[in-house]
Design an enzyme around this catalytic site. Structure first.
Site, mmCIF file in Angstrom:
data_model
loop_
_atom_site.group_PDB
_atom_site.id
_atom_site.type_symbol
_atom_site.label_atom_id
_atom_site.label_comp_id
_atom_site.label_asym_id
_atom_site.label_seq_id
_atom_site.Cartn_x
_atom_site.Cartn_y
_atom_site.Cartn_z
ATOM 1 N N SER A 296 73.433 6.012 19.411
ATOM 2 C CA SER A 296 72.216 5.266 19.747
ATOM 3 C C SER A 296 72.164 4.940 21.227
ATOM 4 O O SER A 296 71.089 4.687 21.772
ATOM 5 C CB SER A 296 72.121 3.990 18.907
ATOM 6 N N SER B 148 78.239 4.526 18.910
ATOM 7 C CA SER B 148 77.141 4.687 19.862
ATOM 8 C C SER B 148 77.594 4.780 21.316
ATOM 9 O O SER B 148 76.875 5.310 22.157
ATOM 10 C CB SER B 148 76.137 3.540 19.714
ATOM 11 N N LYS C 128 70.858 -0.543 28.396
ATOM 12 C CA LYS C 128 70.282 -0.087 27.131
ATOM 13 C C LYS C 128 69.160 -1.022 26.667
ATOM 14 O O LYS C 128 69.264 -2.248 26.807
ATOM 15 C CB LYS C 128 71.384 -0.021 26.066
#
Length: 441
Positions: free
Chosen positions: A164, A188, A84
């Protein structure tokens, strides 16, 4: 090219050990699939940056294997992993999806990336996300960033990719990699559907080298298509942790939310491991939303300023980011940046943090009773686990008749701290009785 669609970590490791494939060929195959799915007609927007050194890392892994230099601790040797874009990878940008941080090139790896490299993993690239971990504005769509655009759900393109860590989830669901690393503050990792996500006990894995949202809840975690793949990544991330041992589990003990939508498959999965479970209700009392928001605003202000002081970028403070966005708001913050602006004015929230944590832990402990796993499908479990810092796991169970949120269904499990192994056992049973949805391409 290797057909990488739906390949597991175990299968790829077996082929690598047998010499049937090489890590170079594996990386080339994943890069080809990424190029395909990031282009027309798909445009999934799951990848923010590719590692320019991925093929060199793969060649080094192949050479080491030929020389017999693979060690037992290298649990992901030669396996490509996606990261990420809030996590530092040396030589690559860490932007959190923001154009303001486009020049933030990491000088060193975050500790969890160091652990991945020690485990033999190849860093394939970085994933798009909801900008600043979905902390720009209240109207910002999930999965959108000004730098990377909108992440597209590969199962149902019109449905939110959610969370997210949406880019990490979509990349895994679409077989751009077997596994990916995400982060969670509240939902998330657990919210994205069609993949398995593990949010470990808060503090179990290190957060240094990761752009923060709220320190008291931020947690890095593994994401995969199966429970086995997800825990293979977790083992690599956690194996160098000398501070805390996970609780061994012979047979998990369950509490089950009374509101859980039972199916025949779910009954079969639970009965595989337990003869009895305790039914519990979700309490009407919940942590105060305003208190939790106060914690986020306060901790984000402190965390982002602290992060920026240790990184080389033209942005030195949160105020610099706000000013940069304001200079071209339509391009840089098309959905506004009111959360950033509120964070700039936030005061200390120590008391609010203590209040919400005390409530969340008390409620979960009451529902867990003397058991080590709580099972349900109520998204309030995600919120409580995030605030309490308790480990949690989501396992996809197919499609849902109710399309109001995701159109995809999953089971949520929350455990007592350091009971990740219990989550794995129950998660594998649930997975064995269900079929996750797979993208058509």
């Amino acid at each position: 090219m290797i057909n990488v669609k739906e390949q597991s970590v175990t299968a790829l490791q077996a082929m690598l050990r047998a010499g049937e494939i090489t890590s170079v060929a594996l990386v080339e195959s994943y890069l080809a699939r990424i190029r395909q799915l990031e282009s027309a007609p798909y445009h999934l927007n799951a990848i923010s940056d590719l590692n320019p050194n991925a093929l060199d890392e793969a060649l080094a892994a192949d050479n080491a294997r030929l020389k017999g230099q693979v060690t037992p601790k290298q649990l992901l040797f030669g396996i490509p992993v996606l990261i990420k874009d809030t996590i530092d990878v040396a030589g690559m940008p860490t932007t959190a999806g923001s154009l303001a941080l486009a020049d933030n090139i990491a000088k060193s790896d975050a500790t969890i990336v160091q652990r991945l490299r020690s485990a033999g993993a190849i860093i394939l690239g970085k994933n798009n996300l909801s900008e600043f971990a979905h902390f720009m504005s209240n109207t910002q769509p999930s999965g959108f960033s000004s730098r990377g655009g909108r992440v597209i759900n590969p199962i149902m393109p019109d449905i939110t990719p959610s969370g997210s860590s949406s880019g990490s989830a979509v990349a895994v669901a679409a077989s751009m990699a077997t596994v990916a690393v995400g982060t969670e503050t509240n939902g998330s990792i657990l919210a994205p559907n069609s993949i398995v996500g593990l949010k470990p006990t808060h503090g179990l894995l290190p957060n240094d080298g990761i752009l923060p949202l709220a320190e008291s809840q931020d947690t890095v975690g593994p994401m995969g298509r199966t429970v086995s793949d997800t825990f293979a990544l977790f083992a690599a991330l956690n194996q160098y942790n000398q501070n805390q041992k996970l609780v061994p589990v012979m047979k998990p003990h369950l509490s089950v939310l009374s509101s859980l939508k039972w199916t025949t498959s779910l009954h079969e999965a639970v009965s595989d491991y337990v003869d009895h479970y305790d039914r519990v209700d979700m309490p009407e009392e919940q942590p105060n939303d305003d208190d939790e928001k106060a914690v986020f605003l306060s901790e984000f202000q402190h965390g982002i300023n602290s992060y920026l002081t240790t990184h080389s970028t033209r942005m030195n403070t949160l105020q610099d980011i706000i000013n940069f966005n304001q200079a071209d708001i339509q391009k840089r913050a098309p959905f506004g940046q009111e959360l950033l602006e509120k964070a700039l004015l936030a005061g200390d929230a120590t008391q609010e943090k203590q209040r919400v944590q005390d409530i969340a832990r008390r409620l979960l402990d009451t529902m867990l009773k003397d058991n080590n796993v709580l099972l349900g499908d109520d998204t309030q479990l995600i919120n409580l686990a995030a605030i309490a810092g308790y480990p949690s796991l989501t396992v996809p169970t197919g499609s849902s008749d109710d399309l109001y949120f995701h159109g995809l269904s999953s089971v949520i499990m929350v455990a007592k701290p350091f009971n990740e192994i219990a989550l794995k056992v129950i998660g594998q049973s649930i997975e064995s009785h269900h079929q996750r949805l797979i993208p058509e391409f």
